[in-house]
Design a protein around this motif. Sequence first.
Motif, PDB file in Angstrom:
ATOM      1  N   ILE A  99       8.600   5.116  15.459  1.00  0.00           N
ATOM      2  CA  ILE A  99       7.502   4.164  15.666  1.00  0.00           C
ATOM      3  C   ILE A  99       6.285   4.544  14.835  1.00  0.00           C
ATOM      4  N   VAL A 100       5.858   5.786  14.944  1.00  0.00           N
ATOM      5  CA  VAL A 100       4.608   6.217  14.315  1.00  0.00           C
ATOM      6  C   VAL A 100       4.749   6.314  12.797  1.00  0.00           C
ATOM      7  N   SER A 101       5.801   6.936  12.343  1.00  0.00           N
ATOM      8  CA  SER A 101       5.938   7.204  10.909  1.00  0.00           C
ATOM      9  C   SER A 101       6.664   6.092  10.166  1.00  0.00           C
ATOM     10  N   ASP A 102       7.859   5.729  10.656  1.00  0.00           N
ATOM     11  CA  ASP A 102       8.689   4.786   9.902  1.00  0.00           C
ATOM     12  C   ASP A 102       8.182   3.350   9.973  1.00  0.00           C
ATOM     13  N   VAL A 103       7.705   2.904  11.134  1.00  0.00           N
ATOM     14  CA  VAL A 103       7.292   1.506  11.296  1.00  0.00           C
ATOM     15  C   VAL A 103       5.783   1.334  11.100  1.00  0.00           C
ATOM     16  N   LEU A 104       4.973   2.110  11.817  1.00  0.00           N
ATOM     17  CA  LEU A 104       3.519   1.981  11.651  1.00  0.00           C
ATOM     18  C   LEU A 104       3.029   2.631  10.365  1.00  0.00           C
ATOM     19  N   GLY A 105       3.819   3.536   9.809  1.00  0.00           N
ATOM     20  CA  GLY A 105       3.471   4.144   8.530  1.00  0.00           C
ATOM     21  C   GLY A 105       2.333   5.140   8.604  1.00  0.00           C
ATOM     22  N   ASP A 155       3.152  -4.537   4.609  1.00  0.00           N
ATOM     23  CA  ASP A 155       3.897  -3.284   4.659  1.00  0.00           C
ATOM     24  C   ASP A 155       4.500  -3.095   6.046  1.00  0.00           C
ATOM     25  N   LEU A 156       3.723  -3.437   7.085  1.00  0.00           N
ATOM     26  CA  LEU A 156       4.235  -3.360   8.461  1.00  0.00           C
ATOM     27  C   LEU A 156       5.432  -4.287   8.641  1.00  0.00           C
ATOM     28  N   LEU A 157       5.328  -5.523   8.135  1.00  0.00           N
ATOM     29  CA  LEU A 157       6.437  -6.463   8.243  1.00  0.00           C
ATOM     30  C   LEU A 157       7.653  -5.964   7.472  1.00  0.00           C
ATOM     31  N   PHE A 158       7.439  -5.452   6.276  1.00  0.00           N
ATOM     32  CA  PHE A 158       8.510  -4.885   5.450  1.00  0.00           C
ATOM     33  C   PHE A 158       9.207  -3.747   6.190  1.00  0.00           C
ATOM     34  N   ARG A 159       8.420  -2.839   6.757  1.00  0.00           N
ATOM     35  CA  ARG A 159       8.972  -1.695   7.471  1.00  0.00           C
ATOM     36  C   ARG A 159       9.757  -2.138   8.714  1.00  0.00           C
ATOM     37  N   TYR A 160       9.205  -3.120   9.461  1.00  0.00           N
ATOM     38  CA  TYR A 160       9.876  -3.505  10.698  1.00  0.00           C
ATOM     39  C   TYR A 160      11.163  -4.274  10.415  1.00  0.00           C
ATOM     40  N   LEU A 161      11.144  -5.142   9.425  1.00  0.00           N
ATOM     41  CA  LEU A 161      12.385  -5.836   9.065  1.00  0.00           C
ATOM     42  C   LEU A 161      13.458  -4.840   8.636  1.00  0.00           C
ATOM     43  N   THR A 162      13.053  -3.817   7.895  1.00  0.00           N
ATOM     44  CA  THR A 162      13.993  -2.767   7.488  1.00  0.00           C
ATOM     45  C   THR A 162      14.518  -2.026   8.707  1.00  0.00           C
ATOM     46  N   PHE A 163      13.621  -1.696   9.640  1.00  0.00           N
ATOM     47  CA  PHE A 163      14.035  -1.041  10.887  1.00  0.00           C
ATOM     48  C   PHE A 163      15.032  -1.894  11.655  1.00  0.00           C
ATOM     49  N   ARG A 164      14.833  -3.207  11.640  1.00  0.00           N
ATOM     50  CA  ARG A 164      15.730  -4.108  12.361  1.00  0.00           C
ATOM     51  C   ARG A 164      17.089  -4.282  11.673  1.00  0.00           C
ATOM     52  N   GLY A 165      17.254  -3.672  10.509  1.00  0.00           N
ATOM     53  CA  GLY A 165      18.554  -3.688   9.853  1.00  0.00           C
ATOM     54  C   GLY A 165      18.693  -4.687   8.725  1.00  0.00           C
ATOM     55  N   PRO A 217      22.282 -10.313   6.638  1.00  0.00           N
ATOM     56  CA  PRO A 217      21.048  -9.606   7.012  1.00  0.00           C
ATOM     57  C   PRO A 217      20.059  -9.441   5.862  1.00  0.00           C
ATOM     58  N   ARG A 218      20.105 -10.294   4.852  1.00  0.00           N
ATOM     59  CA  ARG A 218      19.174 -10.206   3.734  1.00  0.00           C
ATOM     60  C   ARG A 218      17.917 -11.043   4.002  1.00  0.00           C
ATOM     61  N   VAL A 219      16.790 -10.541   3.507  1.00  0.00           N
ATOM     62  CA  VAL A 219      15.518 -11.251   3.648  1.00  0.00           C
ATOM     63  C   VAL A 219      14.806 -11.230   2.299  1.00  0.00           C
ATOM     64  N   GLY A 220      14.312 -12.401   1.872  1.00  0.00           N
ATOM     65  CA  GLY A 220      13.475 -12.482   0.677  1.00  0.00           C
ATOM     66  C   GLY A 220      12.036 -12.696   1.084  1.00  0.00           C
ATOM     67  N   MET A 221      11.134 -11.810   0.634  1.00  0.00           N
ATOM     68  CA  MET A 221       9.722 -11.888   1.021  1.00  0.00           C
ATOM     69  C   MET A 221       8.852 -11.788  -0.228  1.00  0.00           C
ATOM     70  N   TYR A 222       7.965 -12.761  -0.396  1.00  0.00           N
ATOM     71  CA  TYR A 222       7.040 -12.770  -1.533  1.00  0.00           C
ATOM     72  C   TYR A 222       5.613 -12.713  -1.001  1.00  0.00           C
ATOM     73  N   GLU A 240       9.485  -5.174  22.180  1.00  0.00           N
ATOM     74  CA  GLU A 240       8.930  -6.439  22.685  1.00  0.00           C
ATOM     75  C   GLU A 240       7.637  -6.792  21.969  1.00  0.00           C
ATOM     76  N   ALA A 241       6.787  -5.791  21.719  1.00  0.00           N
ATOM     77  CA  ALA A 241       5.515  -6.047  21.044  1.00  0.00           C
ATOM     78  C   ALA A 241       5.742  -6.449  19.587  1.00  0.00           C
ATOM     79  N   MET A 242       6.581  -5.719  18.883  1.00  0.00           N
ATOM     80  CA  MET A 242       6.813  -6.031  17.472  1.00  0.00           C
ATOM     81  C   MET A 242       7.555  -7.350  17.303  1.00  0.00           C
ATOM     82  N   ASP A 243       8.448  -7.665  18.215  1.00  0.00           N
ATOM     83  CA  ASP A 243       9.166  -8.935  18.139  1.00  0.00           C
ATOM     84  C   ASP A 243       8.258 -10.119  18.456  1.00  0.00           C
ATOM     85  N   ASP A 244       7.128  -9.859  19.088  1.00  0.00           N
ATOM     86  CA  ASP A 244       6.169 -10.917  19.393  1.00  0.00           C
ATOM     87  C   ASP A 244       5.129 -10.994  18.286  1.00  0.00           C
TER      88      ASP A 244
END
Length: 488
Positions: free
Chosen positions: A420-426, A51-61, A24-29, A373-377
């Motif tokens: 959703i509001v705080s952790d993912v959308l920030g 930041d949104l992508l970073f937060r959502y990937l973290t949320f996804r585990g 479950p590791r992701v490298g993002m530059y 569904e929205a974030m996965d799209d």
Amino acid sequence: MDSKLTLYNTLTRTKEVFAPLDPPRVGMYVCGPTVYGDPHLGHARPAVTFDLLFRYLTFRGYKVRYVRNVTDVGHLENDADQGEDKIAKKARLEQLEPMEVAHYYTERYHRAMDALGVLTPSIEPRASGHIIEQIGLVKRILEAGFAYESNGSVYFDVEAYDRQHRYGRLSGRVLDEMIANTRALDGQDDKRSPYDFALWKKASPEHIMRWPSPWSDGFPGWHLECSAMSAKYLGERFDIHGGGMDLMFPHHECEIAQSVAACGHDSARYWVHNNMITINGQKMGKSLGNFITLEELFTGSHRLLAQAYSPMTIRFFVLQAHYRSTLDFSNEALQAAEKGLDRLMKGVETLGKIVPSAVSTVEVSDLENRFREAMDDDLNSPMVISALFDWVRQINQLRDGQQTITAPDLDRLRTLVHTIVSDVLGLRDEKGGEGRDLVAPLVEMLLDIRTEAKAARDWATSDRIRDRLTEIGIRVKDRKDGCDWEIE
């Protein structure tokens, strides 16, 4: 819920199911700022997007190593291997050391990002701190036959590279067409071709920022730093490379060429680019008078601004548009975003005032499903916000007794909305926080006195309390079963 995240890969021009190299590791530059001026609107969009992508990937585990660089050397004035280093020029004009300039504007960038709710990356390397790695990469490219030395500078041989690989895959450009439309440029006699780009530049006598190398005392080319630093911290193969669409050519195109020349293969598997911003329909630029810094936005001090706009209003406005669409800033659009954010935050606050019932007439899973569904799209944040607004209506109905919810479902809803509001959308409530925690007991005490006054038919006292609260920005709303209040 079994769902698969898709991302639009600029390299293939298709949406692809995101599959990390080593789950479950992701490298993002992500390409960060060149720190020679105040952070501006152009910095806000990529910062919030990734930041949104970073937060959502973290949320996804996923365990994400997020690397965002700082360019503090090598970015020349015209981005074409000519002119003065942007930071060195600023230092000369202000009679400062270049690293003073870089440090000052890096700190201002960090403060602006903190205000926007952008999380700090895992690693934030600086180009000037990785000269050894960049020299090593130049050596590898020379050994592979895709570069040449000329009068102490080293240039990437685009034509030699294109014969074995294809230069232009990311941007869709064709080298033959580039050759046909390229004229010789003055001052570039060291190059074999005008579309070759610098890997290492020999410093002129007056150039302040210089380091020793096998070829000359000089400095690395702008494109080189990201190839070297991404490989150092994420390896020669990693998952995501991001940045603004304005970097696609030449910067990211050159990065791909450098990495393939040195390693024999692509470095990043997914190239993700946010689209550009405009101001009242025009491209932002100092010559047009519409260049707006983030500080000017936050204070309302720019002549084009009708008012100040808070950092969370800016973040919410960015999230209201899909990251691949053009985003146009205007007073009308920002004011609408301000009202929308206020409505959303009031809905979140109302969640704390709902009294649970024996049965639920709402389906909390509806919000969770729509969010995922929205974030996965391809990170469709506008659809997430649409779902949240639909639920604000249901939350208000729950408060007013038009709908009911059980205690377990209410706890689940509160947790989900916070996620959703705080952790993912920030997003955060700029009108709340510690100040409201201190004000709330005092307001509640005054409203209790007002309730007693109304019961005694002392309408003058009741109205005076309501009117004084309104004067200081607290709106009182009477309901059949009592009253509610909110900070304007």
